[in-house]
Write an enzyme that holds these catalytic residues in place. Sequence first.
Site, PDB file in Angstrom:
ATOM      1  N   HIS B  65     -17.225  -1.840   3.121  1.00  0.00           N
ATOM      2  CA  HIS B  65     -15.788  -2.108   3.230  1.00  0.00           C
ATOM      3  C   HIS B  65     -15.026  -1.520   2.041  1.00  0.00           C
ATOM      4  O   HIS B  65     -13.939  -0.954   2.183  1.00  0.00           O
ATOM      5  CB  HIS B  65     -15.588  -3.631   3.326  1.00  0.00           C
ATOM      6  CG  HIS B  65     -14.165  -4.054   3.279  1.00  0.00           C
ATOM      7  ND1 HIS B  65     -13.598  -4.596   2.149  1.00  0.00           N
ATOM      8  CD2 HIS B  65     -13.184  -4.006   4.215  1.00  0.00           C
ATOM      9  CE1 HIS B  65     -12.324  -4.875   2.397  1.00  0.00           C
ATOM     10  NE2 HIS B  65     -12.043  -4.523   3.632  1.00  0.00           N
ATOM     11  N   GLU B  68     -14.691   2.088   2.550  1.00  0.00           N
ATOM     12  CA  GLU B  68     -13.620   2.361   3.516  1.00  0.00           C
ATOM     13  C   GLU B  68     -12.269   2.426   2.805  1.00  0.00           C
ATOM     14  O   GLU B  68     -11.470   3.342   3.015  1.00  0.00           O
ATOM     15  CB  GLU B  68     -13.615   1.270   4.596  1.00  0.00           C
ATOM     16  CG  GLU B  68     -12.457   1.334   5.577  1.00  0.00           C
ATOM     17  CD  GLU B  68     -11.854  -0.037   5.861  1.00  0.00           C
ATOM     18  OE1 GLU B  68     -10.656  -0.215   5.604  1.00  0.00           O
ATOM     19  OE2 GLU B  68     -12.594  -0.923   6.337  1.00  0.00           O
ATOM     20  N   HIS B  69     -12.018   1.449   1.941  1.00  0.00           N
ATOM     21  CA  HIS B  69     -10.745   1.450   1.204  1.00  0.00           C
ATOM     22  C   HIS B  69     -10.586   2.713   0.358  1.00  0.00           C
ATOM     23  O   HIS B  69      -9.514   3.301   0.305  1.00  0.00           O
ATOM     24  CB  HIS B  69     -10.693   0.239   0.255  1.00  0.00           C
ATOM     25  CG  HIS B  69     -10.079  -0.976   0.877  1.00  0.00           C
ATOM     26  ND1 HIS B  69      -8.960  -1.581   0.368  1.00  0.00           N
ATOM     27  CD2 HIS B  69     -10.443  -1.701   1.961  1.00  0.00           C
ATOM     28  CE1 HIS B  69      -8.655  -2.638   1.120  1.00  0.00           C
ATOM     29  NE2 HIS B  69      -9.539  -2.726   2.088  1.00  0.00           N
TER      30      HIS B  69
END
Lengths: 418, 430
Positions: B65, B68-69
Amino acid sequence: MARQMLMDNVYLTCIPSEKFKTGFFSAQLVMPLAKETAGRNALLVNVLGRGTQRFPDMRALSAQLDRLYGARLEPTVRKKGENQVFGFVASCVDERFLPDGERLLEPMADLLGELFLSPATRNGRLRGDYLESERANLADLIRSDINDKRVYAARRLLEVMCQGEPYGLSRLGTARDVERISLQRLNSHYQTILPAARLELFYCGAAREQRVAGAFARAFAALPRQRAVEPAATVRKAAPEECRVVEETMDVSQGKLGIGFRTDSQDMPATMVMNAMFGGTSNSKLFLNVREKLSLCYYAGSTYHRAKGLVTVSSGIETANYDRAVTEIMAQLEALQEGRWEDWEFQGARSSLRNSLLSLEDSAGGLEDYAMGQAATGSDESLPLLLEAVSAVTEERVRQAASCVKPDTIYFLKGKEA
Amino acid sequence: MEVREYPRLGETVSRRTLSNGLTVLVVHKPFHAKRYAFFATRYGGMDMRYRQDGQWKDTPAGIAHYLEHKMFDTREGNALQELAKNGAVENAFTSGSMTAYYFESTEHFYDNLRILLSFVSVPWFTEESVAKERGIIAQEIRMTEDDPEWRVYANLMECLYRESPIRIPVAGTVESIQSITPQVLYDCHRAFYVPGNMVLVCVGDVEMDRVASLAKEILPAERGEDIPRDYGAEESAEPDCREKELAMEVSMPLFLGGYKCRPCGGGEALLRRSVIGDMACDVLFGDSSPLYTRLYEEGAINGSLGGNFDVMPGAAYLYVGGDARDPWRVFDEITREARRLGEEGIDEAFYQQIRRAAYGQAIRSLNSFENIAVSLAEGCFRGFDYYRLPEIFDTVAKADVEAFLREELTQEHAAISVIRPLGGEMEQDG
């Protein structure tokens, strides 16, 4: 988007399209939003949604929806300008995907008509057991907006800011008012509004307009029509001299900040572009500065309430960062008022608005919501016209629109530990 | 290139596997104004332990995650802004088993596609930018901590699973993300963001040739290493614990009950099993089921009751929940009804009715470009063609659904997570 009068104070918007897998239907009553009636209208659609004479309980009604190939039916209650728009939206698979050339359009229109005109009754009145269970559910639903602190804070901001104005009312009314509605009250309310309220019908799908109009006209043929009540015009107010600040405390780990502004600008397209640059996109000043540059929050955005002339900002922040966040949000508005932006910010905002307006055409639900908004606020600007108006907005008009934006109220929901 | 027609769904799909191993799908929608691109890697929150360069590596919870950022950062600035300049609406998500980046636009589609393919395939992390993201992600995690629906789900996963990484939140925790450095992010990108592990789905009025040539021009020529992952040993069917309870600022109790089901492999068998699991949900507690209508009429539940059957790598579970004044009673009724239906059988007419409805729902879900892309990408990663759904539907019989109810939805496999209002329940004037 063609809108025609079907009967006295009954209108049909029909959008023919073959690009969807489903046909989309809507039947909505439109009444001025008022404290006395908001809860009653919301409760009424939920009680009507429980059953009709032909399908008198949930089981019979959902079985009918199953038989219509998993049709969906949903009671809806919306706030559009200072009107309440309430009724049912429904959708079902388009007939071309069915194995044996079955017809679904007519049964769907019939069902919508029956929900309004021949609800399940006992002794000639709406059923008391349905009233009781829907009353409890609606009161629970109204109270449950506290579960999502973002929704809760947005509602509280409008409540505080627009106290005494219909716009400050919640679309569902208050839990307390709802709990006081008796069966007798609901019955007489039903008898009063059914003949009087504006009825807006909507269809988007592959069927021809003539067939749609015929199906709806037959389904609503028994609708009584007298004493027409027109939708209310929205009243705009000026911001106070001094910005109000209201704080509440709750056991939350992230604080929710809401800032409400008023604008007296009549230049709606320019205000739309201004709002997109301010906090309407992930490329906006709020997103880039409050979130990306200063890491003050996970989200920061703004909404333009077109019909009412409001702009609201919403952000989730650490309680300790309150002052920095407010200062930064105000500084970003000031930048817009002084015309401080780069060319791409302006171009990108216009482009993203064009994109969202164009994409609306790809969503039957989006088209319905737009059509109901237009009908309720008495605006007849079509999507293509609005698109053109947005494309024609200049940087100077954005600056002027920003200068009309004045802070009215700051609402802060803060955590206990700070 | 292969062009396949799906007359029962009214869909046409072009499919191509490029020389670098990337799978490209184009779903043709000539009448829509918007065009949609979805670029996904088979890498998600659950892929924390994997083998690369011959050795097993453990990475912190929340790494996929976090990555992803950070992917939106480019040497020149930020891809979000590049896309937004063109009026595109973009976003990304990380699930347990997939990370996806997508945008939707009505103008400049191929320019936007170029940007998408570039920023996802070319990482650019600095000490400073990675450190700065920590604040933003910490706020995101804090926000989910205040979200009762998120908490009730997270607690259920902790109940159901003992070791599977499914019990760890995709975003990790504020503590676990502290140890994430640019080097860890680069390593994970090199392992999982390779063409052989990715799929590109475009939906709308889009030409396969132009998509494929852009992908060839921008993405690496090598398909990349196949990376084995470790999801822990297969767990017994028994949940780790039977219930978890937590008090939060909510107006009434909410719950999520779950049944730990046998994990299933890939291929069309998986799709078929998903269909059976979904039908079991409809039969058991769908809006038209006898149990749902009875509980609703008694006031034991409101319209919020619902659930789903989820299949993840090495794990499968069915969950059901919503608001209820007495969650334990409602969940108990559901478990008992599952047993009754499994033993006595489902009423034939009711089953046919549910079948019709489920078929309509499946077609309806294809209105959403995002649903289409996610389902097709998942199919690519797990070895099935999602658009064969109508044919799979034909093979499912009532007895399959009954067996599922009887074997999977039992007391032995059940656990419940409950969120109840804090002691001094707040009475709001509203």
